[in-house]
Design a protein around this motif. Structure first.
Motif, mmCIF file in Angstrom:
data_model
loop_
_atom_site.group_PDB
_atom_site.id
_atom_site.type_symbol
_atom_site.label_atom_id
_atom_site.label_comp_id
_atom_site.label_asym_id
_atom_site.label_seq_id
_atom_site.Cartn_x
_atom_site.Cartn_y
_atom_site.Cartn_z
ATOM 1 N N ARG A 119 4.979 -2.255 -6.191
ATOM 2 C CA ARG A 119 4.148 -1.076 -6.524
ATOM 3 C C ARG A 119 3.057 -0.885 -5.565
ATOM 4 N N VAL A 120 2.913 -1.837 -4.739
ATOM 5 C CA VAL A 120 1.748 -1.883 -3.793
ATOM 6 C C VAL A 120 2.452 -0.964 -2.430
ATOM 7 N N VAL A 121 3.629 -1.345 -2.301
ATOM 8 C CA VAL A 121 4.358 -0.692 -1.252
ATOM 9 C C VAL A 121 4.399 0.886 -1.536
ATOM 10 N N VAL A 122 5.012 1.216 -2.823
ATOM 11 C CA VAL A 122 5.215 2.781 -3.121
ATOM 12 C C VAL A 122 3.753 3.381 -3.186
ATOM 13 N N MET A 123 2.671 2.745 -3.661
ATOM 14 C CA MET A 123 1.620 3.363 -3.757
ATOM 15 C C MET A 123 0.688 3.649 -2.228
ATOM 16 N N GLY A 124 1.070 2.700 -1.201
ATOM 17 C CA GLY A 124 0.697 2.847 0.004
ATOM 18 C C GLY A 124 1.634 3.917 0.771
ATOM 19 N N LEU A 125 2.811 3.919 0.339
ATOM 20 C CA LEU A 125 3.547 5.183 1.009
ATOM 21 C C LEU A 125 3.112 6.456 0.470
ATOM 22 N N LEU A 168 -0.159 7.454 1.956
ATOM 23 C CA LEU A 168 -0.047 7.678 3.589
ATOM 24 C C LEU A 168 0.375 9.409 3.595
ATOM 25 N N GLU A 169 1.314 9.550 2.566
ATOM 26 C CA GLU A 169 1.923 10.966 2.570
ATOM 27 C C GLU A 169 0.912 11.926 2.091
ATOM 28 N N ARG A 170 0.185 11.765 1.412
ATOM 29 C CA ARG A 170 -1.068 12.579 1.042
ATOM 30 C C ARG A 170 -2.113 12.625 2.105
ATOM 31 N N MET A 171 -2.383 11.949 3.134
ATOM 32 C CA MET A 171 -3.275 12.050 4.117
ATOM 33 C C MET A 171 -2.985 12.866 5.184
ATOM 34 N N THR A 172 -4.045 13.450 5.735
ATOM 35 C CA THR A 172 -3.684 14.681 6.552
ATOM 36 C C THR A 172 -3.907 14.023 7.957
ATOM 37 N N THR A 173 -4.055 12.889 8.137
ATOM 38 C CA THR A 173 -4.293 12.391 9.466
ATOM 39 C C THR A 173 -2.967 11.885 10.060
ATOM 40 N N ASN A 174 -1.777 11.872 9.354
ATOM 41 C CA ASN A 174 -0.672 11.394 9.955
ATOM 42 C C ASN A 174 0.495 12.393 9.839
ATOM 43 N N GLN A 175 1.509 11.952 10.500
ATOM 44 C CA GLN A 175 2.690 12.860 10.519
ATOM 45 C C GLN A 175 3.764 12.228 9.664
ATOM 46 N N LEU A 176 3.449 11.512 8.584
ATOM 47 C CA LEU A 176 4.580 11.031 7.654
ATOM 48 C C LEU A 176 4.977 12.185 6.608
ATOM 49 N N VAL A 177 5.867 12.674 6.558
ATOM 50 C CA VAL A 177 6.684 13.686 5.955
ATOM 51 C C VAL A 177 6.970 13.094 4.495
ATOM 52 N N LYS A 178 6.958 14.093 3.434
ATOM 53 C CA LYS A 178 7.446 13.704 2.199
ATOM 54 C C LYS A 178 8.909 13.264 2.205
ATOM 55 N N ASP A 179 9.647 13.776 3.002
ATOM 56 C CA ASP A 179 11.349 13.281 2.962
ATOM 57 C C ASP A 179 11.350 12.010 3.425
ATOM 58 N N THR A 180 10.515 11.636 4.462
ATOM 59 C CA THR A 180 10.817 10.451 4.845
ATOM 60 C C THR A 180 10.334 9.159 3.982
ATOM 61 N N LYS A 215 3.572 10.690 -11.355
ATOM 62 C CA LYS A 215 3.105 11.245 -12.647
ATOM 63 C C LYS A 215 1.536 11.191 -12.618
ATOM 64 N N ARG A 216 0.796 9.883 -11.913
ATOM 65 C CA ARG A 216 -0.479 9.682 -12.077
ATOM 66 C C ARG A 216 -1.050 10.657 -10.993
ATOM 67 N N VAL A 217 -0.560 10.628 -9.934
ATOM 68 C CA VAL A 217 -0.968 11.712 -8.577
ATOM 69 C C VAL A 217 -1.062 12.910 -9.213
ATOM 70 N N SER A 218 0.116 13.524 -9.733
ATOM 71 C CA SER A 218 0.151 14.945 -10.271
ATOM 72 C C SER A 218 -0.786 14.985 -11.156
ATOM 73 N N ARG A 219 -1.032 14.371 -12.295
ATOM 74 C CA ARG A 219 -2.204 14.398 -13.083
ATOM 75 C C ARG A 219 -3.640 14.547 -12.422
ATOM 76 N N ARG A 220 -3.705 13.683 -11.492
ATOM 77 C CA ARG A 220 -5.082 13.847 -11.029
ATOM 78 C C ARG A 220 -5.269 14.986 -10.119
ATOM 79 N N ARG A 221 -4.144 15.610 -9.214
ATOM 80 C CA ARG A 221 -4.328 16.919 -8.944
ATOM 81 C C ARG A 221 -4.599 18.039 -9.842
ATOM 82 N N ARG A 222 -3.918 17.936 -11.035
ATOM 83 C CA ARG A 222 -4.086 19.081 -12.005
ATOM 84 C C ARG A 222 -5.673 18.899 -12.522
ATOM 85 N N ASP A 223 -6.257 17.731 -12.656
ATOM 86 C CA ASP A 223 -7.470 17.524 -13.168
ATOM 87 C C ASP A 223 -8.351 18.194 -12.091
#
Length: 103
Positions: free
Chosen positions: A46-52, A55-67, A94-102
């Motif tokens: 859970r921690v690894v997936v949350m961290g990835l 990182l995907e949502r941060m604008t300061t990195n080059q990590l792409v969603k496909d990666t 699901k949690r992230v998409s719910r936050r973005r809608r709010d």
């Protein structure tokens, strides 16, 4: 011996001590039955997936969603023995998409 002390406690009217002892014994039995390897594996995945995903949502990195999807898919592969990674990823999405809608 515990049965004898429980009967003595009951006979002497020490009901709170009897109930407290039963609660402690029940909690100890429950904790001993837990397979801690599974609990730790799920926590780490859970921690690894949350961290990835963070990182995907941060604008300061080059990590792409496909990666990120590729890394999670590799963690979910049957040879890695981490079957809960895909499930944790779906919950986090699901949690992230719910936050973005709010917002």
């Amino acid at each position: 011996m515990k049965i004898f002390s429980a009967i003595v406690s009951l006979a002497t009217g020490n009901i709170p001590a009897l109930i407290g002892g039963l609660v402690v014994d029940t909690l100890q039995a429950t904790i001993r039955k837990v397979d801690w390897a599974v609990v730790i594996e799920r926590l780490v995945s859970r921690v690894v997936v949350m961290g990835l995903r963070k990182l995907e949502r941060m604008t300061t990195n080059q990590l792409v969603k496909d990666t990120v999807d590729n890394i999670i898919e590799q963690l979910n592969h049957s040879s890695n023995r981490l079957p809960q990674v895909k499930k944790q990823d779906e919950i986090i999405k699901k949690r992230v998409s719910r936050r973005r809608r709010d917002k």
